[in-house]
Design a protein around this motif. Sequence first.
Motif, PDB file in Angstrom:
ATOM      1  N   PHE A  41       0.863  -1.172   0.000  1.00  0.00           N
ATOM      2  CA  PHE A  41       0.000   0.000   0.000  1.00  0.00           C
ATOM      3  C   PHE A  41       0.904   1.227   0.000  1.00  0.00           C
ATOM      4  O   PHE A  41       1.713   1.395   0.894  1.00  0.00           O
ATOM      5  CB  PHE A  41      -0.856  -0.061   1.271  1.00  0.00           C
ATOM      6  CG  PHE A  41      -1.875   1.029   1.425  1.00  0.00           C
ATOM      7  CD1 PHE A  41      -3.208   0.726   1.624  1.00  0.00           C
ATOM      8  CD2 PHE A  41      -1.512   2.366   1.431  1.00  0.00           C
ATOM      9  CE1 PHE A  41      -4.156   1.734   1.806  1.00  0.00           C
ATOM     10  CE2 PHE A  41      -2.440   3.372   1.599  1.00  0.00           C
ATOM     11  CZ  PHE A  41      -3.771   3.052   1.790  1.00  0.00           C
ATOM     12  N   HIS A  42       0.763   2.094  -1.020  1.00  0.00           N
ATOM     13  CA  HIS A  42       1.749   3.161  -1.165  1.00  0.00           C
ATOM     14  C   HIS A  42       1.232   4.569  -0.883  1.00  0.00           C
ATOM     15  O   HIS A  42       1.856   5.319  -0.156  1.00  0.00           O
ATOM     16  CB  HIS A  42       2.354   3.115  -2.567  1.00  0.00           C
ATOM     17  CG  HIS A  42       3.227   1.931  -2.769  1.00  0.00           C
ATOM     18  ND1 HIS A  42       4.523   1.864  -2.340  1.00  0.00           N
ATOM     19  CD2 HIS A  42       2.966   0.731  -3.319  1.00  0.00           C
ATOM     20  CE1 HIS A  42       5.042   0.672  -2.632  1.00  0.00           C
ATOM     21  NE2 HIS A  42       4.111  -0.023  -3.221  1.00  0.00           N
ATOM     22  N   SER A  43       0.119   4.946  -1.496  1.00  0.00           N
ATOM     23  CA  SER A  43      -0.339   6.317  -1.330  1.00  0.00           C
ATOM     24  C   SER A  43      -1.833   6.406  -1.611  1.00  0.00           C
ATOM     25  O   SER A  43      -2.440   5.462  -2.121  1.00  0.00           O
ATOM     26  CB  SER A  43       0.422   7.255  -2.277  1.00  0.00           C
ATOM     27  OG  SER A  43       0.145   6.922  -3.634  1.00  0.00           O
ATOM     28  N   ILE A  44      -2.409   7.560  -1.253  1.00  0.00           N
ATOM     29  CA  ILE A  44      -3.820   7.796  -1.564  1.00  0.00           C
ATOM     30  C   ILE A  44      -3.935   9.085  -2.365  1.00  0.00           C
ATOM     31  O   ILE A  44      -3.120  10.000  -2.220  1.00  0.00           O
ATOM     32  CB  ILE A  44      -4.691   7.858  -0.297  1.00  0.00           C
ATOM     33  CG1 ILE A  44      -4.224   8.966   0.648  1.00  0.00           C
ATOM     34  CG2 ILE A  44      -4.701   6.513   0.418  1.00  0.00           C
ATOM     35  CD1 ILE A  44      -5.138   9.171   1.842  1.00  0.00           C
ATOM     36  N   GLN A  45      -4.958   9.130  -3.225  1.00  0.00           N
ATOM     37  CA  GLN A  45      -5.241  10.298  -4.041  1.00  0.00           C
ATOM     38  C   GLN A  45      -6.727  10.593  -3.943  1.00  0.00           C
ATOM     39  O   GLN A  45      -7.511   9.762  -3.488  1.00  0.00           O
ATOM     40  CB  GLN A  45      -4.834  10.039  -5.491  1.00  0.00           C
ATOM     41  CG  GLN A  45      -3.356   9.689  -5.660  1.00  0.00           C
ATOM     42  CD  GLN A  45      -3.066   9.061  -7.000  1.00  0.00           C
ATOM     43  OE1 GLN A  45      -3.585   9.492  -8.023  1.00  0.00           O
ATOM     44  NE2 GLN A  45      -2.244   8.024  -7.014  1.00  0.00           N
ATOM     45  N   PHE A  46      -7.117  11.775  -4.429  1.00  0.00           N
ATOM     46  CA  PHE A  46      -8.502  12.215  -4.317  1.00  0.00           C
ATOM     47  C   PHE A  46      -9.058  12.596  -5.683  1.00  0.00           C
ATOM     48  O   PHE A  46      -9.128  13.783  -6.029  1.00  0.00           O
ATOM     49  CB  PHE A  46      -8.593  13.394  -3.339  1.00  0.00           C
ATOM     50  CG  PHE A  46      -8.041  13.090  -1.971  1.00  0.00           C
ATOM     51  CD1 PHE A  46      -8.834  12.489  -1.013  1.00  0.00           C
ATOM     52  CD2 PHE A  46      -6.724  13.382  -1.660  1.00  0.00           C
ATOM     53  CE1 PHE A  46      -8.323  12.185   0.246  1.00  0.00           C
ATOM     54  CE2 PHE A  46      -6.205  13.084  -0.403  1.00  0.00           C
ATOM     55  CZ  PHE A  46      -7.014  12.481   0.547  1.00  0.00           C
ATOM     56  N   ILE A  53     -11.653   8.386  -2.706  1.00  0.00           N
ATOM     57  CA  ILE A  53     -10.269   8.182  -2.280  1.00  0.00           C
ATOM     58  C   ILE A  53      -9.717   6.988  -3.045  1.00  0.00           C
ATOM     59  O   ILE A  53     -10.241   5.876  -2.947  1.00  0.00           O
ATOM     60  CB  ILE A  53     -10.192   7.918  -0.767  1.00  0.00           C
ATOM     61  CG1 ILE A  53     -10.799   9.100   0.009  1.00  0.00           C
ATOM     62  CG2 ILE A  53      -8.744   7.690  -0.332  1.00  0.00           C
ATOM     63  CD1 ILE A  53     -10.996   8.820   1.483  1.00  0.00           C
ATOM     64  N   TYR A  54      -8.675   7.228  -3.836  1.00  0.00           N
ATOM     65  CA  TYR A  54      -8.050   6.172  -4.644  1.00  0.00           C
ATOM     66  C   TYR A  54      -6.783   5.704  -3.949  1.00  0.00           C
ATOM     67  O   TYR A  54      -5.960   6.511  -3.507  1.00  0.00           O
ATOM     68  CB  TYR A  54      -7.726   6.696  -6.045  1.00  0.00           C
ATOM     69  CG  TYR A  54      -6.967   5.702  -6.890  1.00  0.00           C
ATOM     70  CD1 TYR A  54      -7.615   4.608  -7.464  1.00  0.00           C
ATOM     71  CD2 TYR A  54      -5.595   5.848  -7.103  1.00  0.00           C
ATOM     72  CE1 TYR A  54      -6.913   3.689  -8.225  1.00  0.00           C
ATOM     73  CE2 TYR A  54      -4.887   4.934  -7.864  1.00  0.00           C
ATOM     74  CZ  TYR A  54      -5.562   3.857  -8.419  1.00  0.00           C
ATOM     75  OH  TYR A  54      -4.854   2.944  -9.159  1.00  0.00           O
ATOM     76  N   ILE A  55      -6.629   4.405  -3.856  1.00  0.00           N
ATOM     77  CA  ILE A  55      -5.475   3.798  -3.190  1.00  0.00           C
ATOM     78  C   ILE A  55      -4.505   3.261  -4.243  1.00  0.00           C
ATOM     79  O   ILE A  55      -4.874   2.422  -5.066  1.00  0.00           O
ATOM     80  CB  ILE A  55      -5.922   2.661  -2.257  1.00  0.00           C
ATOM     81  CG1 ILE A  55      -6.877   3.205  -1.182  1.00  0.00           C
ATOM     82  CG2 ILE A  55      -4.721   1.977  -1.625  1.00  0.00           C
ATOM     83  CD1 ILE A  55      -7.615   2.121  -0.431  1.00  0.00           C
ATOM     84  N   SER A  56      -3.277   3.761  -4.223  1.00  0.00           N
ATOM     85  CA  SER A  56      -2.243   3.271  -5.137  1.00  0.00           C
ATOM     86  C   SER A  56      -1.506   2.105  -4.496  1.00  0.00           C
ATOM     87  O   SER A  56      -1.128   2.160  -3.320  1.00  0.00           O
ATOM     88  CB  SER A  56      -1.237   4.378  -5.457  1.00  0.00           C
ATOM     89  OG  SER A  56      -1.856   5.418  -6.164  1.00  0.00           O
ATOM     90  N   ARG A  57      -1.297   1.067  -5.273  1.00  0.00           N
ATOM     91  CA  ARG A  57      -0.583  -0.127  -4.795  1.00  0.00           C
ATOM     92  C   ARG A  57       0.478  -0.527  -5.803  1.00  0.00           C
ATOM     93  O   ARG A  57       0.420  -0.154  -6.969  1.00  0.00           O
ATOM     94  CB  ARG A  57      -1.553  -1.294  -4.597  1.00  0.00           C
ATOM     95  CG  ARG A  57      -2.644  -1.028  -3.569  1.00  0.00           C
ATOM     96  CD  ARG A  57      -3.517  -2.260  -3.419  1.00  0.00           C
ATOM     97  NE  ARG A  57      -4.640  -2.021  -2.532  1.00  0.00           N
ATOM     98  CZ  ARG A  57      -4.615  -2.181  -1.212  1.00  0.00           C
ATOM     99  NH1 ARG A  57      -3.503  -2.583  -0.630  1.00  0.00           N
ATOM    100  NH2 ARG A  57      -5.680  -1.941  -0.484  1.00  0.00           N
ATOM    101  N   GLY A  58       1.413  -1.336  -5.334  1.00  0.00           N
ATOM    102  CA  GLY A  58       2.417  -1.898  -6.223  1.00  0.00           C
ATOM    103  C   GLY A  58       1.897  -3.175  -6.863  1.00  0.00           C
ATOM    104  O   GLY A  58       0.718  -3.496  -6.795  1.00  0.00           O
ATOM    105  N   GLN A  59       2.781  -3.898  -7.503  1.00  0.00           N
ATOM    106  CA  GLN A  59       2.392  -5.141  -8.155  1.00  0.00           C
ATOM    107  C   GLN A  59       2.001  -6.188  -7.122  1.00  0.00           C
ATOM    108  O   GLN A  59       2.688  -6.378  -6.125  1.00  0.00           O
ATOM    109  CB  GLN A  59       3.528  -5.675  -9.030  1.00  0.00           C
ATOM    110  CG  GLN A  59       3.806  -4.759 -10.194  1.00  0.00           C
ATOM    111  CD  GLN A  59       4.346  -5.516 -11.374  1.00  0.00           C
ATOM    112  OE1 GLN A  59       4.469  -6.724 -11.363  1.00  0.00           O
ATOM    113  NE2 GLN A  59       4.676  -4.798 -12.417  1.00  0.00           N
ATOM    114  N   GLN A  60       0.892  -6.866  -7.388  1.00  0.00           N
ATOM    115  CA  GLN A  60       0.374  -7.865  -6.450  1.00  0.00           C
ATOM    116  C   GLN A  60       0.750  -9.273  -6.923  1.00  0.00           C
ATOM    117  O   GLN A  60      -0.072 -10.063  -7.359  1.00  0.00           O
ATOM    118  CB  GLN A  60      -1.147  -7.723  -6.328  1.00  0.00           C
ATOM    119  CG  GLN A  60      -1.607  -6.307  -6.031  1.00  0.00           C
ATOM    120  CD  GLN A  60      -0.967  -5.729  -4.783  1.00  0.00           C
ATOM    121  OE1 GLN A  60      -0.724  -6.429  -3.814  1.00  0.00           O
ATOM    122  NE2 GLN A  60      -0.676  -4.425  -4.812  1.00  0.00           N
TER     123      GLN A  60
END
Length: 226
Positions: A41-46, A53-60
């Motif tokens: 879990f890396h960051s959130i954006q709006f 609220i959008y959640i940025s993630r790395g490769q799963q």
Amino acid sequence: MIFFNFKPTRKHIEIFEQNVAEFLKNDFPKIKEALALSSDFHSIQFPKKPSGIYISRGQQERIPLEYKINFDLYGLKVFNKKNKQYEEIILFYNQHLLTLIETKNPRNFHKTYDLYKFQIGDLKTKEINFENPDRKITLKILKEVSKDKLKQLEIENTFEIEINQNLYYTILNMKNGNYIAVDKSGKVYRLNHQQIEKVKKISNTVDDFFDLYQGNKSNLVHIMNQ
């Protein structure tokens, strides 16, 4: 726990995500299972459309194939601290990991809602196709790069990272939270949070970067540690 923040932080959303997964574990066990498999879990954006609220993630990479379904979840109600009522919030899951919380006032989310109090309404899901918005930006940056070279990069799960008010878009996951990334001008950087100099430019163009990288990440280990 008291937070003195004007807008939700990553920690607020992590708490919300974990509490929702626990609350829904009987109805949607794969949500909790997927969260246990990945904490990337890396960051959130709006974003404005849809507002939320959008959640940025790395490769799963550890998420099994059966979890790789995208869906909207309806019917979860969260307690509104201002009007003292439970309100339904639409959640979007990408590979059973929370990716978007739809809400009218996302920057007041932690002030409006109790992150620990939920009710179940008419629970249902709607499977949908989702395109990573950061992927569009990254592909635009890499528009001059050949298809053969693009195949050697990890674009599908690219995400935006903000460091010192500068934006970077990941193109290779180097593990342990470290990445190769590009900025909007096409310059290539190594991002290593374990180094004193966390961001270091390694080439002026992606084509120049391929003089260093021919599809084998082991060629980049010395660069990551510089």
